[in-house]
Structure formats: structure tokens, C-alpha cells
Design a protein around this motif. Structure first.
Motif, PDB file in Angstrom:
ATOM      1  N   HIS A 184       0.791  -1.230   0.000  1.00  0.00           N
ATOM      2  CA  HIS A 184       0.000   0.000   0.000  1.00  0.00           C
ATOM      3  C   HIS A 184       0.824   1.279   0.000  1.00  0.00           C
ATOM      4  CE1 HIS A 184      -3.558  -2.474   0.792  1.00  0.00           C
ATOM      5  NE2 HIS A 184      -2.826  -3.120   1.690  1.00  0.00           N
ATOM      6  N   ILE A 185       2.006   1.239   0.623  1.00  0.00           N
ATOM      7  CA  ILE A 185       2.830   2.440   0.715  1.00  0.00           C
ATOM      8  C   ILE A 185       4.291   2.074   0.463  1.00  0.00           C
ATOM      9  CG2 ILE A 185       1.298   3.576   2.375  1.00  0.00           C
ATOM     10  CD1 ILE A 185       3.312   2.818   4.572  1.00  0.00           C
ATOM     11  N   GLU A 186       5.094   3.092   0.220  1.00  0.00           N
ATOM     12  CA  GLU A 186       6.535   2.884   0.092  1.00  0.00           C
ATOM     13  C   GLU A 186       7.147   2.833   1.485  1.00  0.00           C
ATOM     14  OE1 GLU A 186      10.533   4.951  -1.851  1.00  0.00           O
ATOM     15  OE2 GLU A 186       8.541   5.773  -2.260  1.00  0.00           O
ATOM     16  N   VAL A 187       7.878   1.769   1.756  1.00  0.00           N
ATOM     17  CA  VAL A 187       8.543   1.610   3.048  1.00  0.00           C
ATOM     18  C   VAL A 187      10.036   1.801   2.829  1.00  0.00           C
ATOM     19  CG1 VAL A 187       9.000   0.069   4.987  1.00  0.00           C
ATOM     20  CG2 VAL A 187       6.760   0.031   3.876  1.00  0.00           C
ATOM     21  N   PRO A 188      10.644   2.836   3.388  1.00  0.00           N
ATOM     22  CA  PRO A 188      12.069   3.060   3.187  1.00  0.00           C
ATOM     23  C   PRO A 188      12.894   1.895   3.712  1.00  0.00           C
ATOM     24  CG  PRO A 188      11.021   4.983   4.162  1.00  0.00           C
ATOM     25  CD  PRO A 188      10.020   3.874   4.226  1.00  0.00           C
ATOM     26  N   PRO A 189      14.012   1.586   3.069  1.00  0.00           N
ATOM     27  CA  PRO A 189      14.856   0.493   3.556  1.00  0.00           C
ATOM     28  C   PRO A 189      15.480   0.825   4.896  1.00  0.00           C
ATOM     29  CG  PRO A 189      15.976   1.717   1.831  1.00  0.00           C
ATOM     30  CD  PRO A 189      14.574   2.237   1.876  1.00  0.00           C
ATOM     31  N   ALA A 190      15.732  -0.199   5.677  1.00  0.00           N
ATOM     32  CA  ALA A 190      16.384  -0.001   6.969  1.00  0.00           C
ATOM     33  C   ALA A 190      17.833   0.419   6.751  1.00  0.00           C
ATOM     34  CB  ALA A 190      16.331  -1.283   7.783  1.00  0.00           C
ATOM     35  N   VAL A 191      18.343   1.195   7.684  1.00  0.00           N
ATOM     36  CA  VAL A 191      19.737   1.625   7.643  1.00  0.00           C
ATOM     37  C   VAL A 191      20.522   0.749   8.617  1.00  0.00           C
ATOM     38  CG1 VAL A 191      21.347   3.522   8.020  1.00  0.00           C
ATOM     39  CG2 VAL A 191      19.044   3.981   7.114  1.00  0.00           C
ATOM     40  N   PRO A 192      21.450  -0.084   8.103  1.00  0.00           N
ATOM     41  CA  PRO A 192      22.192  -0.988   8.995  1.00  0.00           C
ATOM     42  C   PRO A 192      22.898  -0.236  10.114  1.00  0.00           C
ATOM     43  CG  PRO A 192      22.580  -1.554   6.695  1.00  0.00           C
ATOM     44  CD  PRO A 192      21.842  -0.243   6.698  1.00  0.00           C
ATOM     45  N   ARG A 193      22.778  -0.774  11.305  1.00  0.00           N
ATOM     46  CA  ARG A 193      23.452  -0.288  12.511  1.00  0.00           C
ATOM     47  C   ARG A 193      22.944   1.067  12.992  1.00  0.00           C
ATOM     48  NH1 ARG A 193      29.722  -2.340  11.329  1.00  0.00           N
ATOM     49  NH2 ARG A 193      29.141  -4.528  11.002  1.00  0.00           N
ATOM     50  N   ALA A 194      21.901   1.591  12.368  1.00  0.00           N
ATOM     51  CA  ALA A 194      21.314   2.842  12.848  1.00  0.00           C
ATOM     52  C   ALA A 194      20.597   2.592  14.169  1.00  0.00           C
ATOM     53  CB  ALA A 194      20.338   3.392  11.820  1.00  0.00           C
ATOM     54  N   PRO A 195      20.529   3.602  15.049  1.00  0.00           N
ATOM     55  CA  PRO A 195      19.792   3.414  16.303  1.00  0.00           C
ATOM     56  C   PRO A 195      18.364   2.963  16.031  1.00  0.00           C
ATOM     57  CG  PRO A 195      21.019   5.476  16.318  1.00  0.00           C
ATOM     58  CD  PRO A 195      21.107   4.944  14.921  1.00  0.00           C
ATOM     59  N   GLY A 196      17.935   1.915  16.709  1.00  0.00           N
ATOM     60  CA  GLY A 196      16.607   1.369  16.505  1.00  0.00           C
ATOM     61  C   GLY A 196      16.570  -0.071  16.953  1.00  0.00           C
ATOM     62  N   PRO A 197      15.418  -0.712  16.862  1.00  0.00           N
ATOM     63  CA  PRO A 197      15.289  -2.077  17.376  1.00  0.00           C
ATOM     64  C   PRO A 197      16.317  -3.054  16.833  1.00  0.00           C
ATOM     65  CG  PRO A 197      13.138  -1.175  16.880  1.00  0.00           C
ATOM     66  CD  PRO A 197      14.135  -0.171  16.380  1.00  0.00           C
ATOM     67  N   PHE A 198      16.760  -2.872  15.581  1.00  0.00           N
ATOM     68  CA  PHE A 198      17.651  -3.852  14.968  1.00  0.00           C
ATOM     69  C   PHE A 198      19.081  -3.348  14.832  1.00  0.00           C
ATOM     70  CE2 PHE A 198      13.340  -4.911  13.707  1.00  0.00           C
ATOM     71  CZ  PHE A 198      13.284  -6.244  14.078  1.00  0.00           C
ATOM     72  N   ALA A 199      19.466  -2.395  15.679  1.00  0.00           N
ATOM     73  CA  ALA A 199      20.815  -1.841  15.626  1.00  0.00           C
ATOM     74  C   ALA A 199      21.874  -2.919  15.833  1.00  0.00           C
ATOM     75  CB  ALA A 199      20.973  -0.746  16.679  1.00  0.00           C
ATOM     76  N   PHE A 200      21.575  -3.924  16.658  1.00  0.00           N
ATOM     77  CA  PHE A 200      22.554  -4.958  16.978  1.00  0.00           C
ATOM     78  C   PHE A 200      22.181  -6.312  16.381  1.00  0.00           C
ATOM     79  CE2 PHE A 200      23.267  -2.141  20.847  1.00  0.00           C
ATOM     80  CZ  PHE A 200      24.401  -1.545  20.299  1.00  0.00           C
ATOM     81  N   GLU A 201      21.527  -6.291  15.216  1.00  0.00           N
ATOM     82  CA  GLU A 201      21.206  -7.552  14.551  1.00  0.00           C
ATOM     83  C   GLU A 201      22.463  -8.337  14.198  1.00  0.00           C
ATOM     84  OE1 GLU A 201      20.377  -7.326  10.183  1.00  0.00           O
ATOM     85  OE2 GLU A 201      19.863  -5.251  10.686  1.00  0.00           O
ATOM     86  N   ASP A 202      23.571  -7.631  13.928  1.00  0.00           N
ATOM     87  CA  ASP A 202      24.854  -8.239  13.570  1.00  0.00           C
ATOM     88  C   ASP A 202      25.645  -8.471  14.854  1.00  0.00           C
ATOM     89  OD1 ASP A 202      27.403  -8.862  12.736  1.00  0.00           O
ATOM     90  OD2 ASP A 202      27.589  -7.189  11.332  1.00  0.00           O
ATOM     91  N   THR A 203      25.842  -9.728  15.219  1.00  0.00           N
ATOM     92  CA  THR A 203      26.526 -10.021  16.483  1.00  0.00           C
ATOM     93  C   THR A 203      27.989  -9.589  16.462  1.00  0.00           C
ATOM     94  OG1 THR A 203      26.993 -12.281  15.732  1.00  0.00           O
ATOM     95  CG2 THR A 203      25.001 -11.943  17.055  1.00  0.00           C
ATOM     96  N   GLU A 204      28.613  -9.554  15.288  1.00  0.00           N
ATOM     97  CA  GLU A 204      29.994  -9.067  15.223  1.00  0.00           C
ATOM     98  C   GLU A 204      30.052  -7.585  15.593  1.00  0.00           C
ATOM     99  OE1 GLU A 204      31.913  -9.918  11.539  1.00  0.00           O
ATOM    100  OE2 GLU A 204      31.704 -12.088  11.750  1.00  0.00           O
TER     101      GLU A 204
END
Length: 288
Positions: free
Chosen positions: A176-196
Motif C-alpha cells: 500500500h505504501i513505500e517503506v524506506p529500507p532499513a539503515v544498517p546499525r542505525a539506532p533502533g530495534p535492529f541496531a545490533f542484529e549483527d553479532t559481530e
């Protein structure tokens, strides 16, 4: 789910936990807490707090985890909960007063600059450590809040693609809408998705003996036993799905509501609610 509204430069805006996000969490606090309760339980089981320990609960929200920890450390221990949201700290204090707990206090402060009167033995955070604009500096400050050989236990979200509870909702929105892509390592819920990356941040902040385990389970969207309708209301009122479409016209909002309801109906488990897969990292480290 991150707040993907843009600032004037086209960069995703950080989540305003001192203002709007804290108020939204408070409005849906029971459902939020029930949704992440399984991960919180796993975090506290791994932390295994002992009587007499002084514990800092980082990003304590409404204080539910802090209250649980007080029972583990007992009257000879102490728990301090800190959060940047004044709304959530007000709720946490009210809960503590209602429970007549005497070994617990709360402070409304940014953890990146927090300076306790005396250091803590332990530190814990259930999804409260991923929002620092400068994470190494923030964790360096938190390192100084712990005794030598003090320990930190964190729960953070794993990669979005391994969290269908989030990705499937984003998939609905993209129809329905344009969803901007996530910015890796940006502050937010998935900032630490990368364990390294998480390991590097903690290491540069002075922590060692870093150990990260995966938690995988089912998230009850809208809380245990919630109907698909209740889960839809929760998603649109409290999660990023709602924030992304709340300025849209009524017709688009209704179409999104219909598709979310259909999604949640597919994931409904009789007697248990709307269950969708999620993944988090449980990280432990000590001061050196």
C-alpha cells in the motif's frame, strides 16, 4: 519495528523515546510487555540474579522487569531502573508503590550520561540498549557504572529477516505504501542484529568475555490470547505499522487494517493468540 518517517535530509528519524514513543509504549504497555515476555523470561533466567546484588535495569520501561529482579536480589539487594521516558518512569514508580517494594527506585535519565552514586554489581536490559546514537560512548559510560568484574546481560533483536513477526507486517504495508529500507546499525530495534557489530561495540567500550546466544520462539502479537482483531488494533495503535499509515486517508488505512487482520488470522493458535516467529540475541559480558 523502526520509525521510518524522514527528517529533512531523507534520513530515517530516530525513535523519540523521551516523547512520542514512550507515550505509545505506555498506551499499549500491557500488550507490549506480554508480547516480549517470553524473551524477558529467558533473559532473566540466564542472568540468574543472586540475593544481595545491586542491579541497574537499563531502559526499564514500565518497571515490570525491575520488579521481578527485586524478588531475586531480596531485601539485602537493590534495583535501580532508568529510562529516558518520563511517562514510563511515572508508571514504573506507581507500580513499585502499589507493590510496596522498598528495594527499588527509578530515575528518568539518558543512560548514555547516567552516573550513579555508587557502582552496581550487575546490569540488565530487555530491548533498551539499541537506541544510542553513539553506542560505544554510551556503553563506555555504562561500563563505568559497574564494579570491577561486574556483568551486563542484554536482550536485543536478531536480524529482521529472522523476525517474521516484523517482516510479514512490513510486507503488508509494502502493498500500500513505500517503506524506506532499513539503515544498517542505525539506532533502533535492529541496531545490533549483527553479532559481530555488537561484540565490537561492547569490546571497544571495555567489556570482555562476551558471549551471545540466540533465542528463537513465538511472539504473541498483542499479548497472550489476543484475538486477530485485538492484534490488529495493537499493531495500528502502537507499532510502526500504525505510524507509517496514520497520516494516510481513511480508505488506505482500512485496506491496511484488512490485510493485517488476514495475516493475523493465519497465525492464530486457538487458546493462545496470534503467534509469530521471532529471534533475539541474549548477550552477556563483564567489565575488565
Amino acid at each position: 519495528m523502526t520509525d521510518t518517517r524522514m527528517d529533512g535530509s531523507g534520513t530515517p528519524k530516530p525513535e523519540d523515546w523521551a516523547g512520542e514513543m514512550g507515550a505509545r509504549w505506555l498506551a499499549g504497555i500491557d500488550r507490549f510487555e506480554a508480547m516480549i515476555a517470553p524473551i524477558g523470561d529467558a533473559l532473566l533466567a540466564r542472568a540468574a540474579f543472586m540475593p544481595g546484588e545491586r542491579v541497574l535495569d537499563l531502559g526499564c520501561g514500565g518497571g515490570k522487569t525491575s520488579l521481578v529482579i527485586t524478588a531475586a536480589v531480596g531485601p539485602s539487594g537493590w534495583v535501580t531502573g532508568i529510562d529516558i521516558s518520563p511517562d514510563l518512569i511515572t508508571r514504573a514508580r506507581a507500580r513499585a508503590a502499589a507493590a510496596h517494594v522498598t528495594n527499588l527506585d527509578f530515575e528518568c535519565i539518558d543512560a548514555a550520561v547516567y552516573q550513579p552514586d555508587m557502582p552496581f554489581d550487575r546490569m540488565v536490559s530487555r530491548f533498551g540498549s539499541m537506541f544510542f546514537p553513539q553506542p560505544v560512548e554510551a556503553f563506555s559510560n555504562l561500563h563505568g557504572c559497574l564494579e570491577p568484574s561486574g556483568r551486563i546481560d542484554l536482550a536485543v533483536w536478531g536480524p529482521p529477516r529472522e523476525n517474521p513477526w516484523m517482516m510479514e507486517m512490513i510486507g503488508v504495508l509494502r502493498r500500500h505504501i513505500e517503506v524506506p529500507p532499513a539503515v544498517p546499525r542505525a539506532p533502533g530495534p535492529f541496531a545490533f542484529e549483527d553479532t559481530e557489530y555488537l561484540t565490537r561495540v561492547l569490546g571497544e567500550a571495555g567489556f570482555g568475555h562476551i558471549d551471545i546466544l540466540a533465542y528463537e520462539g513465538l511472539q504473541p502479537i498483542g499479548g497472550e490470547g489476543a484475538s486477530p482483531e485485538a492484534a490488529t488494533d495493537f499493531a495500528l495503535s502502537s507499532l510502526a505499522a500504525g505510524r507509517m499509515v496514520e497520516a494516510s486517508d481513511e480508505d488506505l488505512q482500512q485496506r491496511v487494517r484488512h490485510d493485517l487482520l488476514t495475516l493475523f488470522q493465519r497465525h492464530q493458535v486457538e487458546g493462545r493468540g496470534v503467534l509469530m516467529a521471532g529471534k533475539a540475541w541474549l548477550a552477556t559480558a563483564v567489565t575488565e
